[in-house]
Write a protein that holds these residues in place. Structure first.
Motif, PDB file in Angstrom:
ATOM      1  N   ASP A  69      38.709  -9.924  91.808  1.00 20.65           N
ATOM      2  CA  ASP A  69      37.822 -10.930  91.207  1.00 20.65           C
ATOM      3  C   ASP A  69      38.658 -11.640  90.161  1.00 20.65           C
ATOM      4  O   ASP A  69      39.411 -10.983  89.420  1.00 20.65           O
TER       5      ASP A  69
ATOM      6  N   GLY B 281      37.214 -16.597  92.949  1.00 20.43           N
ATOM      7  CA  GLY B 281      36.429 -17.109  91.828  1.00 20.43           C
ATOM      8  C   GLY B 281      35.030 -17.441  92.297  1.00 20.43           C
ATOM      9  O   GLY B 281      34.347 -16.593  92.870  1.00 20.43           O
TER      10      GLY B 281
ATOM     11  N   ASP C 181      28.820   4.838 104.506  1.00 21.32           N
ATOM     12  CA  ASP C 181      28.465   4.651 103.106  1.00 21.32           C
ATOM     13  C   ASP C 181      29.715   4.958 102.278  1.00 21.32           C
ATOM     14  O   ASP C 181      30.140   6.115 102.201  1.00 21.32           O
ATOM     15  N   LEU C 182      30.286   3.931 101.675  1.00 23.61           N
ATOM     16  CA  LEU C 182      31.547   4.110 100.946  1.00 23.61           C
ATOM     17  C   LEU C 182      31.354   4.855  99.626  1.00 23.61           C
ATOM     18  O   LEU C 182      32.340   5.182  98.956  1.00 23.61           O
TER      19      LEU C 182
ATOM     20  N   SER D  67      27.377  -0.843 105.803  1.00 18.31           N
ATOM     21  CA  SER D  67      26.581   0.290 105.322  1.00 18.31           C
ATOM     22  C   SER D  67      25.112   0.065 105.660  1.00 18.31           C
ATOM     23  O   SER D  67      24.566   0.719 106.534  1.00 18.31           O
ATOM     24  N   THR D  68      24.464  -0.899 105.002  1.00 17.02           N
ATOM     25  CA  THR D  68      23.032  -1.113 105.231  1.00 17.02           C
ATOM     26  C   THR D  68      22.761  -2.300 106.158  1.00 17.02           C
ATOM     27  O   THR D  68      21.648  -2.452 106.641  1.00 17.02           O
ATOM     28  N   SER D  69      23.763  -3.156 106.381  1.00 11.87           N
ATOM     29  CA  SER D  69      23.527  -4.409 107.121  1.00 11.87           C
ATOM     30  C   SER D  69      23.859  -4.263 108.606  1.00 11.87           C
ATOM     31  O   SER D  69      24.707  -5.004 109.140  1.00 11.87           O
TER      32      SER D  69
ATOM     33  N   ASN E 215      37.116  -5.048 101.066  1.00 11.16           N
ATOM     34  CA  ASN E 215      36.277  -6.164 100.616  1.00 11.16           C
ATOM     35  C   ASN E 215      34.937  -5.695 100.034  1.00 11.16           C
ATOM     36  O   ASN E 215      34.406  -6.331  99.135  1.00 11.16           O
TER      37      ASN E 215
ATOM     38  N   LYS F  12      37.383  -3.298  89.157  1.00  9.88           N
ATOM     39  CA  LYS F  12      38.275  -4.281  89.790  1.00  9.88           C
ATOM     40  C   LYS F  12      39.624  -4.355  89.067  1.00  9.88           C
ATOM     41  O   LYS F  12      40.665  -4.533  89.703  1.00  9.88           O
TER      42      LYS F  12
ATOM     43  N   ARG G 169      28.522 -12.648 104.484  1.00 10.59           N
ATOM     44  CA  ARG G 169      29.142 -13.317 103.342  1.00 10.59           C
ATOM     45  C   ARG G 169      30.672 -13.381 103.488  1.00 10.59           C
ATOM     46  O   ARG G 169      31.173 -13.763 104.537  1.00 10.59           O
ATOM     47  N   ILE G 170      31.438 -13.051 102.446  1.00  8.45           N
ATOM     48  CA  ILE G 170      32.904 -13.186 102.537  1.00  8.45           C
ATOM     49  C   ILE G 170      33.465 -12.257 103.608  1.00  8.45           C
ATOM     50  O   ILE G 170      34.386 -12.620 104.354  1.00  8.45           O
TER      51      ILE G 170
ATOM     52  N   ILE H 281      32.813 -18.479  94.703  1.00 10.69           N
ATOM     53  CA  ILE H 281      32.755 -18.695  96.152  1.00 10.69           C
ATOM     54  C   ILE H 281      31.305 -18.677  96.640  1.00 10.69           C
ATOM     55  O   ILE H 281      30.798 -19.669  97.143  1.00 10.69           O
ATOM     56  N   LEU H 282      30.623 -17.556  96.481  1.00  7.67           N
ATOM     57  CA  LEU H 282      29.206 -17.451  96.879  1.00  7.67           C
ATOM     58  C   LEU H 282      28.416 -16.909  95.692  1.00  7.67           C
ATOM     59  O   LEU H 282      28.877 -15.984  95.018  1.00  7.67           O
TER      60      LEU H 282
ATOM     61  N   TYR I 137      31.634  -2.999  86.804  1.00  5.00           N
ATOM     62  CA  TYR I 137      32.216  -3.758  87.921  1.00  5.00           C
ATOM     63  C   TYR I 137      33.615  -4.245  87.546  1.00  5.00           C
ATOM     64  O   TYR I 137      34.582  -4.037  88.286  1.00  5.00           O
TER      65      TYR I 137
END
Ligand SMILES: NC(=O)c1ccc[n+]([C@@H]2O[C@H](COP(=O)([O-])OP(=O)(O)OC[C@H]3O[C@@H](n4cnc5c(N)ncnc54)[C@H](OP(=O)(O)O)[C@@H]3O)[C@@H](O)[C@H]2O)c1
Length: 243
Positions: free
Chosen positions: A142, A185, A66-67, A40-42, A93, A159, A19-20, A187-188, A155
């Motif tokens: 964000d 804004g 793992d953050l 982390s998981t990807s 990010n 932020k 993604r971003i 984006i995805l 969330y």
């Protein structure tokens, strides 16, 4: 002790697998940075992104972390320095984004958001100032940080506080380290939403269209090049924060 010191500048991007984050890694690599890609998981997507960067002639090493785990996060910047011998840019990010109101939200959900979206960026920023010593930090916020109405209370507050941390760190870490932020804004779409979700929302914002991941990369690269800018937030949101 570092294995080697690379002549290229090095950028650590959290959540860089897809993604971003993937777009940021690839854009920074095209601009000549060696990439330290945290995931982390990807793991599969992280290796695919690293391969794409190598195919484009770039350099990328992946780091699993793992953050939400404070000690693992403390070790990340030293691991990058050990691999590359230098670190010039940190892009915070990675983030979690789950529905919650102030009244109905659980403390556990609150803690998770603050651990990943605020405490981890703080630990990495502190490590950057201590060990990398000079360079640039970009925090991804964000556009909704200017608002107070949301379905994502934990969330949003994480932020908003990261926006405050950006400005405080810009003052304390100057002149060695510049600290800025980019506030995306539309984006995805969240992974749970179908195609068309952002197009419907985009009708209500000034530029009446959604953005692209490249718009975020471009703002990050602009801030990295702008060596008289610190403590700023660039809203890459088609004007959404204005209304
Ligand atoms: N998408 C948008 O349009 C939009 C709009 C406004 C703001 N933003 C901000 O822009 C940034 C990127 O957005 P996005 O939609 O691309 O993000 P995303 O897909 O929701 O998440 C990015 C990455 O965060 C990582 N992450 C989550 N929990 C983690 C943990 N405990 N430890 C380590 N990594 C963790 C995940 O890494 P793994 O997959 O490796 O687990 C994930 O791939 C975020 O900060 C977001 O808040 C995005």
């Amino acid at each position: 002790m570092a294995k080697k010191t690379t002549p290229r500048k090095v950028a650590l991007v959290t959540g860089g697998a897809k993604r971003i984050g993937e777009a940021l890694c690839r854009a920074l690599a095209r601009s000549g940075y060696s990439i330290a890609l945290q995931y982390s998981t990807s793991g599969t997507e992280a290796e695919q992104t690293a391969k794409r960067i190598y195919k484009d002639g770039g350099v990328c090493a992946t780091f699993v972390c793992d953050l939400a785990d404070g000690q693992a996060t403390e070790n990340l910047v030293p691991s990058v320095l050990e691999e590359f011998g230098r670190l010039d840019v940190l892009v915070n990010n990675a983030s979690i984004f789950e529905k919650s109101s102030l009244e109905a939200g659980s403390v556990e959900l609150w803690d998770r958001h603050f651990a990943v979206n605020l405490k981890a960026p703080y630990i990495l920023m502190r490590a950057f100032a201590r060990y990398a010593k000079t360079g640039s930090i970009i925090n991804i916020l964000d556009t909704h940080v200017v608002r107070n109405k949301t379905l994502y209370a934990a969330y949003l507050l994480s932020k908003k506080t990261l926006a405050g941390l950006t400005k405080m760190a810009a003052v304390e870490f100057a002149p060695r380290v510049r600290v800025n932020a980019v506030a995306p804004g539309l984006i995805l779409p969240p992974v749970s939403q179908k195609n068309g979700y952002l197009d419907r929302l985009a009708k209500q914002i000034p530029l009446q269209r959604k953005g692209k991941v490249e718009n975020i990369s471009y703002a990050v690269l602009f801030l990295l090049e702008s060596d008289y800018v610190t403590g700023q937030v660039i809203y890459v949101d088609g004007g959404e924060h204005l209304i």
